[in-house]
Motif scaffolding. Structure first.
Motif, PDB file in Angstrom:
ATOM      1  N   PRO A 258       0.815  -1.217   0.000  1.00  0.00           N
ATOM      2  CA  PRO A 258       0.000   0.000   0.000  1.00  0.00           C
ATOM      3  C   PRO A 258       0.850   1.269   0.000  1.00  0.00           C
ATOM      4  O   PRO A 258       0.563   2.217  -0.736  1.00  0.00           O
ATOM      5  CB  PRO A 258      -0.820  -0.119   1.292  1.00  0.00           C
ATOM      6  N   ALA A 259       1.928   1.286   0.800  1.00  0.00           N
ATOM      7  CA  ALA A 259       2.752   2.500   0.868  1.00  0.00           C
ATOM      8  C   ALA A 259       3.505   2.728  -0.433  1.00  0.00           C
ATOM      9  O   ALA A 259       3.570   3.851  -0.935  1.00  0.00           O
ATOM     10  CB  ALA A 259       3.729   2.405   2.039  1.00  0.00           C
ATOM     11  N   SER A 260       4.055   1.664  -1.016  1.00  0.00           N
ATOM     12  CA  SER A 260       4.863   1.900  -2.219  1.00  0.00           C
ATOM     13  C   SER A 260       3.965   2.159  -3.426  1.00  0.00           C
ATOM     14  O   SER A 260       4.260   3.026  -4.243  1.00  0.00           O
ATOM     15  CB  SER A 260       5.841   0.744  -2.471  1.00  0.00           C
ATOM     16  N   ARG A 261       2.844   1.439  -3.538  1.00  0.00           N
ATOM     17  CA  ARG A 261       1.951   1.668  -4.683  1.00  0.00           C
ATOM     18  C   ARG A 261       1.445   3.103  -4.698  1.00  0.00           C
ATOM     19  O   ARG A 261       1.289   3.719  -5.744  1.00  0.00           O
ATOM     20  CB  ARG A 261       0.761   0.690  -4.625  1.00  0.00           C
ATOM     21  N   PHE A 262       1.158   3.639  -3.505  1.00  0.00           N
ATOM     22  CA  PHE A 262       0.587   4.979  -3.430  1.00  0.00           C
ATOM     23  C   PHE A 262       1.634   6.029  -3.036  1.00  0.00           C
ATOM     24  O   PHE A 262       1.290   7.120  -2.613  1.00  0.00           O
ATOM     25  CB  PHE A 262      -0.636   4.974  -2.507  1.00  0.00           C
ATOM     26  N   ARG A 263       2.893   5.669  -3.152  1.00  0.00           N
ATOM     27  CA  ARG A 263       4.033   6.584  -3.062  1.00  0.00           C
ATOM     28  C   ARG A 263       4.047   7.396  -1.767  1.00  0.00           C
ATOM     29  O   ARG A 263       4.067   8.622  -1.764  1.00  0.00           O
ATOM     30  CB  ARG A 263       4.059   7.510  -4.286  1.00  0.00           C
ATOM     31  N   ILE A 264       4.045   6.629  -0.667  1.00  0.00           N
ATOM     32  CA  ILE A 264       4.226   7.252   0.649  1.00  0.00           C
ATOM     33  C   ILE A 264       5.487   6.632   1.229  1.00  0.00           C
ATOM     34  O   ILE A 264       5.441   5.622   1.929  1.00  0.00           O
ATOM     35  CB  ILE A 264       2.997   7.006   1.547  1.00  0.00           C
ATOM     36  N   PRO A 265       6.647   7.210   0.918  1.00  0.00           N
ATOM     37  CA  PRO A 265       7.910   6.509   1.128  1.00  0.00           C
ATOM     38  C   PRO A 265       8.259   6.209   2.582  1.00  0.00           C
ATOM     39  O   PRO A 265       8.931   5.222   2.857  1.00  0.00           O
ATOM     40  CB  PRO A 265       8.950   7.442   0.496  1.00  0.00           C
ATOM     41  N   ASP A 266       7.790   7.036   3.522  1.00  0.00           N
ATOM     42  CA  ASP A 266       8.225   6.806   4.914  1.00  0.00           C
ATOM     43  C   ASP A 266       7.272   5.904   5.686  1.00  0.00           C
ATOM     44  O   ASP A 266       7.415   5.727   6.887  1.00  0.00           O
ATOM     45  CB  ASP A 266       8.399   8.143   5.639  1.00  0.00           C
ATOM     46  N   ARG A 267       6.276   5.325   5.007  1.00  0.00           N
ATOM     47  CA  ARG A 267       5.295   4.490   5.721  1.00  0.00           C
ATOM     48  C   ARG A 267       5.380   3.039   5.232  1.00  0.00           C
ATOM     49  O   ARG A 267       5.960   2.748   4.193  1.00  0.00           O
ATOM     50  CB  ARG A 267       3.869   5.003   5.465  1.00  0.00           C
ATOM     51  N   GLY A 268       4.742   2.170   6.028  1.00  0.00           N
ATOM     52  CA  GLY A 268       4.602   0.779   5.595  1.00  0.00           C
ATOM     53  C   GLY A 268       5.855  -0.055   5.734  1.00  0.00           C
ATOM     54  O   GLY A 268       5.877  -1.203   5.311  1.00  0.00           O
ATOM     55  N   ARG A 269       6.898   0.520   6.336  1.00  0.00           N
ATOM     56  CA  ARG A 269       8.166  -0.206   6.425  1.00  0.00           C
ATOM     57  C   ARG A 269       8.657  -0.234   7.868  1.00  0.00           C
ATOM     58  O   ARG A 269       8.437   0.712   8.624  1.00  0.00           O
ATOM     59  CB  ARG A 269       9.248   0.488   5.586  1.00  0.00           C
ATOM     60  N   LEU A 270       9.357  -1.301   8.215  1.00  0.00           N
ATOM     61  CA  LEU A 270      10.085  -1.327   9.478  1.00  0.00           C
ATOM     62  C   LEU A 270      11.555  -1.222   9.109  1.00  0.00           C
ATOM     63  O   LEU A 270      12.193  -2.212   8.759  1.00  0.00           O
ATOM     64  CB  LEU A 270       9.803  -2.622  10.250  1.00  0.00           C
ATOM     65  N   ALA A 271      12.054  -0.001   9.159  1.00  0.00           N
ATOM     66  CA  ALA A 271      13.446   0.252   8.787  1.00  0.00           C
ATOM     67  C   ALA A 271      13.844   1.604   9.362  1.00  0.00           C
ATOM     68  O   ALA A 271      12.985   2.477   9.542  1.00  0.00           O
ATOM     69  CB  ALA A 271      13.588   0.269   7.266  1.00  0.00           C
ATOM     70  N   PRO A 272      15.130   1.786   9.665  1.00  0.00           N
ATOM     71  CA  PRO A 272      15.567   3.092  10.163  1.00  0.00           C
ATOM     72  C   PRO A 272      15.162   4.198   9.200  1.00  0.00           C
ATOM     73  O   PRO A 272      15.308   4.062   7.982  1.00  0.00           O
ATOM     74  CB  PRO A 272      17.095   2.939  10.230  1.00  0.00           C
TER      75      PRO A 272
END
Ligand SMILES: [Zn+2]
Length: 448
Positions: free
Chosen positions: A364-378
């Protein structure tokens, strides 16, 4: 907002599942490593699984306007948070007036900012006559545009005829935004519905027969063809059948930029459940038979589904009684998505946890281009759900935080209890209760 370390959780990402400590500072994930040094506060999460906060790309919280009585942002966002959700995309209906002009966008954004406990983004609509509004809606920051290929259920949101769809797709392509399609062939379901009426066939089974899988397949075929010709990004919402997913996946193989969404209810229920449950399980496209449900699971496990969204669309209880045909079509499931995927997917069918993290957050985050969401990463926003994936619960209507506590999932048992939901580093749900009053923030996608 205090800084803290979540200790000993099993971190679930699309790439790996492993035990680690997670350090949070100023609402952002700073480090994910074993044995991190101490912080102002520690959360002991041994034995729990840490998922990225669920992003529900498809809800109808119905604010502002008269249908706020069916569901509102305050209640809808609380239910989402209780299910591990931290961000939702609200559809341009059933708020009234619908989000088809910049003015209505502004009204809705203000209403949501005032009442939401989770973050949110907004869909705009494509309806006959609003083509000239699309650029302004894009400037405002819509996540994409929604169009119906059949009647929407709301007079205020007419379906996109072929010319509206074609021109809308081209305009969306120019603006670099995806178009979400409700894919059912209008002529087919309209004519079948009329025939049923004429013949006095008003049962639940008759309704299901009036919206056959072929209507979905034809619409997917047409929408993917037109999107390919227009160079548009397409997002096919609530695909109800395995064959529908396979057809869209074929278009993707041919190079059409298409993402595929399905919903927990198509993965949970069958036509027989609808006959038993009645209007509480009515939706469009309708829930299919058990063979088609298993086809859908097969396509999902194969990797052909990109996104799982709830399509939470409740109404008042009065609209869910009486004649099935006249009842509101929409399923209230915003709180249950993760539970369904864990119980029916992970526990019952071996769906890997990594895939769940992808379906509910990363894609969902990458398809809709919300780069800082949807990930567990620094560097990513600290949007998190702490889950006991083996604890069991039976859903009671009193557990539901939505406005009207009706849902076809009530009475079902699940393995997978959300213990805590954290939005931008702040605990918004824990121990069965909501911990904040509001504080939802509008999220804008990256411009093209
Ligand atoms: Zn919907």
């Amino acid at each position: 907002m205090r800084d803290f370390v979540i200790r000993g959780a099993t971190v679930v990402t699309p790439e790996y599942v492993r035990e680690a400590d997670v350090a949070i500072e100023d609402g952002v994930i700073r480090a994910i490593e074993p044995e991190l040094p101490g912080a102002a506060e520690d959360i002991d999460a041994k034995g729990l699984f840490l998922f990225p906060g669920l992003i529900d790309v498809h809800v109808h919280f119905n604010e502002p306007g008269p249908h706020t009585e069916w569901e509102g942002v305050a209640t809808g966002s609380r239910a989402l948070a209780a299910g591990g959700g931290t961000l939702f995309f609200d559809m341009p209906l059933n708020s009234v007036p619908c989000t088809v002009t910049a003015r209505e966008f502004d009204r809705k954004r203000a209403a949501l900012e005032a009442a939401s406990v989770t973050d949110f983004a907004l869909w705009g609509g494509i309806v006959p006559g609003n083509l000239s509004q699309m650029a302004e809606l894009a400037d405002r920051g819509v996540i994409g545009f929604k169009a119906f290929l059949c009647h929407s259920g709301l007079e205020e949101f007419p379906r996109a005829d072929d010319l509206t769809l074609w021109e809308g797709l081209r305009e969306a392509a120019r603006l670099g935004l995806p178009v979400a399609i409700h894919a059912e062939n209008h002529e087919l379901i309209q004519s079948l519905g009329r025939r049923m009426m004429r013949e006095g066939r008003l049962g639940i089974r008759d309704f299901l027969l009036s919206r056959p899988v072929i209507a979905e397949l034809e619409a997917i075929q047409r929408a993917t063809f037109l999107a390919g010709e227009a160079g548009a990004k397409l997002h096919i919402i609530h695909v109800s059948s395995g064959r529908g997913v396979a057809l869209a996946a074929e278009a993707k193989m041919r190079g059409v930029d298409v993402s595929i969404e399905t919903c927990p209810h198509y993965l949970s229920f069958t036509d027989e459940d609808v006959e038993r449950l009645g209007a509480i399980a009515k939706c469009a496209p309708p829930v299919r038979d058990s063979k088609e449900r298993e086809n859908l699971w097969r396509e999902l496990i194969r990797g052909n589904v990109d996104v799982i969204a709830s399509d939470h669309s409740p109404s008042s209880p009065e609209r869910k009684t009486g004649n099935f045909w006249n009842a509101w079509g929409g399923i209230a499931g915003v709180q249950s998505t993760l539970a369904v995927l864990l119980e029916q997917g992970y526990h019952s069918r071996g769906l890997p946890l990594e895939r769940i993290a992808s379906l509910i957050a990363a894609e969902p985050a990458s398809r809709f281009r919300i780069p800082d969401r949807g990930r567990l990463a620094p560097g990513a926003s600290a949007d998190l759900a702490l889950v006991d994936v083996v604890a069991t619960f039976t859903l009671k209507s009193g557990d539901l935080l939505q406005r009207h506590t009706m849902s076809p999932y009530v009475g079902r048992s699940f393995r997978g209890v959300v213990k805590q939901t954290i939005r931008r580093g702040e605990t918004i749900f824990a121990d069965g209760t909501i911990k904040v009053r509001n504080g939802g923030k509008f999220v804008r996608p990256l411009s093209k």
